[in-house]
Design an enzyme around this catalytic site. Structure first.
Site, PDB file in Angstrom:
ATOM      1  CG  HIS A  20       3.308   8.931   1.402  1.00  0.00           C
ATOM      2  ND1 HIS A  20       2.693   9.261   2.626  1.00  0.00           N
ATOM      3  CD2 HIS A  20       2.145   8.439   0.965  1.00  0.00           C
ATOM      4  CE1 HIS A  20       1.564   9.334   2.825  1.00  0.00           C
ATOM      5  NE2 HIS A  20       1.160   8.801   1.597  1.00  0.00           N
ATOM      6  CG  HIS A  41      -1.731   1.014   1.154  1.00  0.00           C
ATOM      7  ND1 HIS A  41      -2.886   1.281   2.047  1.00  0.00           N
ATOM      8  CD2 HIS A  41      -2.220   2.175   0.150  1.00  0.00           C
ATOM      9  CE1 HIS A  41      -3.582   2.483   1.732  1.00  0.00           C
ATOM     10  NE2 HIS A  41      -3.241   2.760   0.714  1.00  0.00           N
ATOM     11  CD  GLU A  84       0.829   5.554  -1.848  1.00  0.00           C
ATOM     12  OE1 GLU A  84       1.529   5.583  -0.529  1.00  0.00           O
ATOM     13  OE2 GLU A  84      -0.210   5.930  -1.795  1.00  0.00           O
TER      14      GLU A  84
END
Length: 273
Positions: A141, A89, A137
């Site tokens: 992040h 994830h 992502e």
């Protein structure tokens, strides 16, 4: 001065004149490139820490058999035919607030990893191609993770994530302990935790979602990792909204049985009929 320079300027092309008028970003220590190199404080929210101040990451694996249970709309979900294992994830630095938007990612950045990423980090949403998932992502992040030299590019960030996925082979650990997906057999944390803790650390979190039938369904595992990529970290991720409540996940209640549902590629929302 201007009288002597005017003939020279008239002879220059418009493009050169335009460049001469640009500000000198290298002339000050406060320029944008300096901010991007060392981390950038959130200007719109005073008090936010620089995005390079993080000490811990969460490496999060999700179980495709339960992912669809986490969505409000059942039609959004898909499980590619080749996916029969836990998938990534995300790899999320903690307590960073928000990464800067200073480092875009392009498909060519991770093209050599496409086969592995499609197998271990696929999008499970019909509306989201896998590259868009990876790009999201990275920008949300990965840019923060890039403060560490070993992850200081999209390629390196995703390479590290794939290595962690290989290190934490949850499905193999569970199978060896006799814990297998089932529509009938529920499990409790007291059964699962001793199997995973020696490999994921004592502070890993088993997450559930509430399924259509009102029962708890095992959805994710969150593994805390320190900045040097060793297992375990003492700082909790309460500064990152995605770390707390991504896709409506919550810690599985200690005394409540939960289900480890099988994967159904044809009807992923209702693997048990």
């Amino acid at each position: 001065m201007w009288r002597t320079a005017l003939p020279l300027l008239v002879g220059l092309s418009p493009a050169v004149v335009f460049l001469l008028q640009l500000p000198d970003y290298t002339a000050t220590q406060e320029g944008p490139w300096q901010d991007f190199k060392h981390g950038r404080q959130g200007l719109d929210s005073p008090g936010k820490k620089p995005f390079c101040s993080w000490k811990c990451l969460l490496f999060t694996l999700q179980w495709p058999g339960a992912f669809c249970q986490s969505l409000d709309k059942e039609t959004l979900c898909k499980i590619p035919p080749s996916i029969n294992n836990w998938t990534i994830h995300g790899l999320w630095p903690q307590k960073v607030g928000r990464c800067c938007s200073c480092w875009p990612m392009f498909q060519s950045d991770v093209q050599e990893l496409d086969p592995e990423l499609n197998q271990h980090w696929p999008s499970l949403l019909k509306t989201q191609p896998s590259f868009h998932f990876w790009k999201q992502e990275w920008e949300k992040h990965g840019v923060c993770a890039a403060c560490v030299e070993g992850m200081n590019s999209p390629l390196r960030y995703f390479q590290i994530s794939l290595k962690l996925r290989g290190q934490f082979d949850i499905q193999r650990l569970l199978q060896e302990a006799g814990i297998n997906p089932s529509c009938e057999r529920p499990y409790k944390l007291e059964e699962v935790h001793p199997v995973l803790a020696p490999h994921l650390g004592d502070k890993h979190e088993v997450q559930c979602v509430t399924g259509d039938q009102g029962r708890e369904v095992w959805f994710q595992v969150k593994i805390p990792i320190s900045r040097n990529l060793t297992v375990g970290c003492g700082h909790r991720g309460d500064g990152d909204p995605e770390a707390r409540d991504s896709f409506q996940g919550h810690p599985c209640p200690p005394q409540v049985p939960f289900y480890y549902l099988p994967i159904d590629h044809q009807d992923p929302r209702r693997p048990c009929g």
